[in-house]
Design a protein around this motif. Structure first.
Motif, PDB file in Angstrom:
ATOM      1  N   CYS A  15       0.838  -1.215   0.000  1.00 52.28           N
ATOM      2  CA  CYS A  15       0.000   0.000   0.000  1.00 52.28           C
ATOM      3  C   CYS A  15       0.867   1.257   0.000  1.00 52.28           C
ATOM      4  N   VAL A  22      -0.643   6.508   4.885  1.00 54.03           N
ATOM      5  CA  VAL A  22      -1.098   5.777   6.080  1.00 54.03           C
ATOM      6  C   VAL A  22      -0.045   5.864   7.189  1.00 54.03           C
ATOM      7  N   LEU A  84      -6.273  -1.621   4.948  1.00 53.34           N
ATOM      8  CA  LEU A  84      -5.289  -1.824   3.880  1.00 53.34           C
ATOM      9  C   LEU A  84      -5.667  -3.046   3.053  1.00 53.34           C
ATOM     10  N   GLY A  93     -14.533  -5.844  -3.049  1.00 53.22           N
ATOM     11  CA  GLY A  93     -15.319  -5.810  -1.823  1.00 53.22           C
ATOM     12  C   GLY A  93     -14.582  -6.258  -0.571  1.00 53.22           C
ATOM     13  N   VAL A  94     -13.264  -6.441  -0.667  1.00 55.12           N
ATOM     14  CA  VAL A  94     -12.510  -6.886   0.515  1.00 55.12           C
ATOM     15  C   VAL A  94     -12.582  -5.839   1.626  1.00 55.12           C
ATOM     16  N   ALA A  95     -12.389  -4.564   1.262  1.00 53.28           N
ATOM     17  CA  ALA A  95     -12.419  -3.501   2.277  1.00 53.28           C
ATOM     18  C   ALA A  95     -13.801  -3.398   2.912  1.00 53.28           C
ATOM     19  N   ASP A 117     -10.202   8.774  10.170  1.00 51.81           N
ATOM     20  CA  ASP A 117      -9.878   9.814   9.198  1.00 51.81           C
ATOM     21  C   ASP A 117      -9.182   9.188   8.010  1.00 51.81           C
ATOM     22  N   THR A 118      -9.333   9.855   6.867  1.00 55.13           N
ATOM     23  CA  THR A 118      -8.796   9.301   5.619  1.00 55.13           C
ATOM     24  C   THR A 118      -8.475  10.425   4.644  1.00 55.13           C
ATOM     25  N   ARG A 126     -15.366   7.177  -0.518  1.00 60.83           N
ATOM     26  CA  ARG A 126     -16.620   6.654  -1.106  1.00 60.83           C
ATOM     27  C   ARG A 126     -17.076   5.423  -0.337  1.00 60.83           C
ATOM     28  N   LEU A 127     -16.110   4.573  -0.007  1.00 61.46           N
ATOM     29  CA  LEU A 127     -16.443   3.347   0.736  1.00 61.46           C
ATOM     30  C   LEU A 127     -17.116   3.689   2.069  1.00 61.46           C
ATOM     31  N   TYR A 128     -16.546   4.623   2.810  1.00 59.95           N
ATOM     32  CA  TYR A 128     -17.102   4.946   4.124  1.00 59.95           C
ATOM     33  C   TYR A 128     -18.499   5.563   3.980  1.00 59.95           C
ATOM     34  N   ARG A 130     -20.590   4.984   1.582  1.00 61.46           N
ATOM     35  CA  ARG A 130     -21.486   3.892   1.191  1.00 61.46           C
ATOM     36  C   ARG A 130     -21.892   3.056   2.409  1.00 61.46           C
TER      37      ARG A 130
HETATM   38  C1  LIG Z   1      -9.230   2.061   0.207  1.00 64.98           C
HETATM   39  C2  LIG Z   1      -9.049   0.554   0.053  1.00 64.98           C
HETATM   40  C3  LIG Z   1      -8.903  -0.055   1.431  1.00 64.98           C
HETATM   41  C4  LIG Z   1     -10.264  -0.041  -0.676  1.00 64.98           C
HETATM   42  O1  LIG Z   1     -10.104  -1.457  -0.749  1.00 64.98           O
HETATM   43  P1  LIG Z   1     -10.988  -2.368  -1.764  1.00 64.98           P
HETATM   44  O2  LIG Z   1     -10.935  -3.754  -1.238  1.00 64.98           O
HETATM   45  O3  LIG Z   1     -10.570  -2.134  -3.139  1.00 64.98           O
HETATM   46  O4  LIG Z   1     -12.429  -1.755  -1.506  1.00 64.98           O
HETATM   47  P2  LIG Z   1     -13.802  -2.357  -2.077  1.00 64.98           P
HETATM   48  O5  LIG Z   1     -13.510  -3.423  -3.071  1.00 64.98           O
HETATM   49  O6  LIG Z   1     -14.683  -2.688  -0.932  1.00 64.98           O
HETATM   50  O7  LIG Z   1     -14.387  -1.073  -2.818  1.00 64.98           O
HETATM   51  C5  LIG Z   1     -13.613  -0.483  -3.860  1.00 64.98           C
HETATM   52  C6  LIG Z   1     -14.467  -0.324  -5.110  1.00 64.98           C
HETATM   53  O8  LIG Z   1     -14.720  -1.592  -5.679  1.00 64.98           O
HETATM   54  C7  LIG Z   1     -16.114  -1.729  -5.923  1.00 64.98           C
HETATM   55  N1  LIG Z   1     -16.467  -3.154  -5.819  1.00 64.98           N
HETATM   56  C8  LIG Z   1     -16.556  -3.869  -4.689  1.00 64.98           C
HETATM   57  N2  LIG Z   1     -16.880  -5.143  -4.979  1.00 64.98           N
HETATM   58  C9  LIG Z   1     -16.968  -5.207  -6.325  1.00 64.98           C
HETATM   59  C10 LIG Z   1     -17.254  -6.256  -7.232  1.00 64.98           C
HETATM   60  N3  LIG Z   1     -17.507  -7.486  -6.798  1.00 64.98           N
HETATM   61  N4  LIG Z   1     -17.249  -5.971  -8.542  1.00 64.98           N
HETATM   62  C11 LIG Z   1     -16.974  -4.732  -8.979  1.00 64.98           C
HETATM   63  N5  LIG Z   1     -16.687  -3.684  -8.176  1.00 64.98           N
HETATM   64  C12 LIG Z   1     -16.686  -3.943  -6.865  1.00 64.98           C
HETATM   65  C13 LIG Z   1     -16.748  -0.880  -4.874  1.00 64.98           C
HETATM   66  O9  LIG Z   1     -18.057  -0.479  -5.230  1.00 64.98           O
HETATM   67  C14 LIG Z   1     -15.808   0.286  -4.859  1.00 64.98           C
HETATM   68  O10 LIG Z   1     -16.090   1.169  -5.940  1.00 64.98           O
HETATM   69  P3  LIG Z   1     -15.781   2.750  -5.842  1.00 64.98           P
HETATM   70  O11 LIG Z   1     -14.309   2.890  -5.562  1.00 64.98           O
HETATM   71  O12 LIG Z   1     -16.155   3.262  -7.195  1.00 64.98           O
HETATM   72  O13 LIG Z   1     -16.626   3.289  -4.743  1.00 64.98           O
HETATM   73  C15 LIG Z   1      -7.787   0.242  -0.798  1.00 64.98           C
HETATM   74  O14 LIG Z   1      -7.835   0.984  -2.004  1.00 64.98           O
HETATM   75  C16 LIG Z   1      -6.482   0.560  -0.087  1.00 64.98           C
HETATM   76  O15 LIG Z   1      -5.945  -0.277   0.640  1.00 64.98           O
HETATM   77  N6  LIG Z   1      -5.925   1.760  -0.321  1.00 64.98           N
HETATM   78  C17 LIG Z   1      -4.659   2.139   0.258  1.00 64.98           C
HETATM   79  C18 LIG Z   1      -4.747   2.308   1.757  1.00 64.98           C
HETATM   80  C19 LIG Z   1      -5.770   3.330   2.157  1.00 64.98           C
HETATM   81  O16 LIG Z   1      -5.838   4.416   1.605  1.00 64.98           O
HETATM   82  N7  LIG Z   1      -6.563   2.945   3.172  1.00 64.98           N
HETATM   83  C20 LIG Z   1      -7.560   3.809   3.755  1.00 64.98           C
HETATM   84  C21 LIG Z   1      -6.948   4.418   4.958  1.00 64.98           C
HETATM   85  S1  LIG Z   1      -8.172   5.212   5.949  1.00 64.98           S
END
Ligand SMILES: CC(C)(COP(=O)(O)OP(=O)(O)OC[C@H]1O[C@@H](n2cnc3c(N)ncnc32)[C@H](O)[C@@H]1OP(=O)(O)O)[C@@H](O)C(=O)NCCC(=O)NCCS
Length: 160
Positions: A15, A22, A84, A93-95, A117-118, A126-128, A130
């Motif tokens: 990451c 982070v 992360l 959808g892992v996050a 905070d982010t 967007r995730l939060y 949602r």
């Molecule tokens: C932010 C972070 C945790 C998101 O992780 P992620 O697992 O990709 O998150 P999700 O899969 O739940 O959601 C991401 C996107 O995928 C989409 N998605 C989830 N499941 C899906 C699926 N089955 N098919 C298609 N899209 C999907 C979500 O709708 C979301 O779309 P959006 O970005 O347009 O809103 C990741 O990008 C990361 O680790 N970033 C670096 C560290 C960071 O910034 N962490 C936050 C600190 S507060």
């Protein structure tokens, strides 16, 4: 377990390599990441933090923490930290699953209010939203990206 700490460190390292703000600055090695998680593991052992991990096909691909330790007048408040997901596992959808798990485990620990905070403008915001989190506002120039550029931070809360 040492293998789990290595796997968690690999996710954090990936990451930060990917530019996530982070807490850490470049250059950031695997050893630095491992050191960070050794510290978090100690906090978990002391009961000050929860740490959740997500696995896909047997591989650790994501993690999140809940900081449980809080001042005596805020026993009901917890804080989400270090959500992360490694770059190759994103967008599935892992996050979201990690956050749902973190909220439910925090509730089981007696927490009814969570904060986090982010970085403003990143996908995490967007995730939060949602997931029903309320954005309080934006603090300009709160932190730095690993390469030294400043970034704004959004503060969120949620009743759980
Ligand atoms: C932010 C972070 C945790 C998101 O992780 P992620 O697992 O990709 O998150 P999700 O899969 O739940 O959601 C991401 C996107 O995928 C989409 N998605 C989830 N499941 C899906 C699926 N089955 N098919 C298609 N899209 C999907 C979500 O709708 C979301 O779309 P959006 O970005 O347009 O809103 C990741 O990008 C990361 O680790 N970033 C670096 C560290 C960071 O910034 N962490 C936050 C600190 S507060």
């Amino acid at each position: 377990m040492p293998e789990l700490l290595d796997a968690l460190a690999a996710v954090l390292h990936d990451c930060v390599e990917g530019g996530a703000s982070v807490n850490y600055m470049a250059p950031f090695s695997r050893e630095d990441a491992r050191g960070a998680f050794e510290g978090f593991a100690t906090e978990v052992e002391r009961g000050n933090r929860l740490l959740l991990a997500a696995f896909a096909g047997g591989e650790l691909v994501g993690t999140v923490q809940v900081i449980l330790a809080s001042p005596p007048n805020q026993p009901h408040r917890g804080e989400i930290a270090k959500l992360l997901v490694q770059r190759t596992a994103r967008g599935r959808g892992v996050a979201q699953l990690l956050m749902q798990g973190a909220e439910s485990e925090a509730r089981a620990e007696g927490k009814s209010l969570l904060v986090l905070d982010t970085v403003t403008g990143d996908g995490a915001e967007r995730l939060y939203e949602r997931l029903g989190w309320t954005r309080v506002g934006v603090i300009p120039n709160y932190a730095l990206y690993p390469d030294g550029r400043p970034c704004d931070t959004s503060v969120f809360w949620k009743s759980v």
